[in-house]
Design a protein around this motif. Structure first.
Motif, PDB file in Angstrom:
ATOM      1  N   ARG A 230      42.942  35.433  35.524  1.00  0.00           N
ATOM      2  CA  ARG A 230      43.712  36.480  34.854  1.00  0.00           C
ATOM      3  C   ARG A 230      45.183  36.075  34.853  1.00  0.00           C
ATOM      4  N   PRO A 231      45.931  36.450  33.810  1.00  0.00           N
ATOM      5  CA  PRO A 231      47.363  36.113  33.775  1.00  0.00           C
ATOM      6  C   PRO A 231      48.086  36.640  35.019  1.00  0.00           C
ATOM      7  N   GLY A 232      48.807  35.765  35.687  1.00  0.00           N
ATOM      8  CA  GLY A 232      49.563  36.136  36.879  1.00  0.00           C
ATOM      9  C   GLY A 232      48.771  36.091  38.165  1.00  0.00           C
ATOM     10  N   GLY A 233      47.461  35.932  38.069  1.00  0.00           N
ATOM     11  CA  GLY A 233      46.622  35.866  39.267  1.00  0.00           C
ATOM     12  C   GLY A 233      46.796  34.539  39.981  1.00  0.00           C
ATOM     13  N   THR A 234      46.583  34.525  41.280  1.00  0.00           N
ATOM     14  CA  THR A 234      46.767  33.297  42.056  1.00  0.00           C
ATOM     15  C   THR A 234      45.532  32.872  42.841  1.00  0.00           C
ATOM     16  N   VAL A 235      44.683  33.800  43.231  1.00  0.00           N
ATOM     17  CA  VAL A 235      43.536  33.471  44.076  1.00  0.00           C
ATOM     18  C   VAL A 235      42.524  32.667  43.248  1.00  0.00           C
ATOM     19  N   PRO A 236      42.169  31.462  43.686  1.00  0.00           N
ATOM     20  CA  PRO A 236      41.193  30.659  42.922  1.00  0.00           C
ATOM     21  C   PRO A 236      39.886  31.442  42.747  1.00  0.00           C
ATOM     22  N   VAL A 237      39.516  31.687  41.501  1.00  0.00           N
ATOM     23  CA  VAL A 237      38.343  32.508  41.196  1.00  0.00           C
ATOM     24  C   VAL A 237      37.070  31.934  41.829  1.00  0.00           C
ATOM     25  N   GLU A 238      36.997  30.622  41.987  1.00  0.00           N
ATOM     26  CA  GLU A 238      35.778  30.009  42.526  1.00  0.00           C
ATOM     27  C   GLU A 238      35.523  30.336  43.999  1.00  0.00           C
ATOM     28  N   VAL A 239      36.506  30.865  44.696  1.00  0.00           N
ATOM     29  CA  VAL A 239      36.292  31.252  46.104  1.00  0.00           C
ATOM     30  C   VAL A 239      36.127  32.766  46.241  1.00  0.00           C
ATOM     31  N   THR A 240      35.925  33.439  45.079  1.00  0.00           N
ATOM     32  CA  THR A 240      35.750  34.894  45.084  1.00  0.00           C
ATOM     33  C   THR A 240      34.404  35.251  44.487  1.00  0.00           C
TER      34      THR A 240
END
Length: 142
Positions: A32-42
């Motif tokens: 998502r724009p502005g997001g930082t947490v790598p999606v692959e670890v969520t």
């Protein structure tokens, strides 16, 4: 070199990362724009929240946690971590006990962190004694 009193206790702990579910607003992920947490670890928790993989189970352990709890640990995404991780304070960091920190440490067989030691008070008769600010000095005994 840092003295033992200034070393962050989190680098030898990691108990919170292996005790609690780390859930956060879905838009904090980097897909998502502005997001930082790598999606692959969520993973998706619901329509509004994600969790760190590994933390939404009976025996949680965050996928980003590296090392051995109580010995030496680190976060593989530390600079990109979610707000729930950023906002979790170690006990006494701001002079306030964090009960959840203590509970996680106890769950892993670690002692709760002790309250910081306060500087010993000096006697008014001690030559090194200084009056608190905005107060007149105490009279000395004759």
């Amino acid at each position: 070199m840092q003295s033992p009193e200034t070393v962050n206790p989190c680098i030898t702990c990691g108990a919170c990362c292996a005790t609690y579910r780390a859930s956060f607003y879905w838009a904090e992920a980097d897909d998502r724009p502005g997001g930082t947490v790598p999606v692959e670890v969520t993973e998706k928790l619901n329509d509004f929240r994600r969790v760190m993989r590994g933390t939404n189970q009976k025996n949680p352990r965050c996928i980003a946690l590296l090392g051995e709890i109580g010995k030496s640990v680190g976060c593989s995404i530390y600079e990109l971590r979610s707000s729930v991780c950023r906002d979790f304070d170690v006990s006494w960091i701001h002079g306030v006990r964090n009960e959840r920190c203590d509970q996680a440490r106890i769950a892993w067989g670690l002692e709760p962190l002790p309250a910081p030691c306060m500087a010993p008070e000096t006697s008014p008769d001690d030559p090194q004694h200084t009056a608190p600010p905005n107060r007149p000095p105490l009279p000395r005994a004759a």
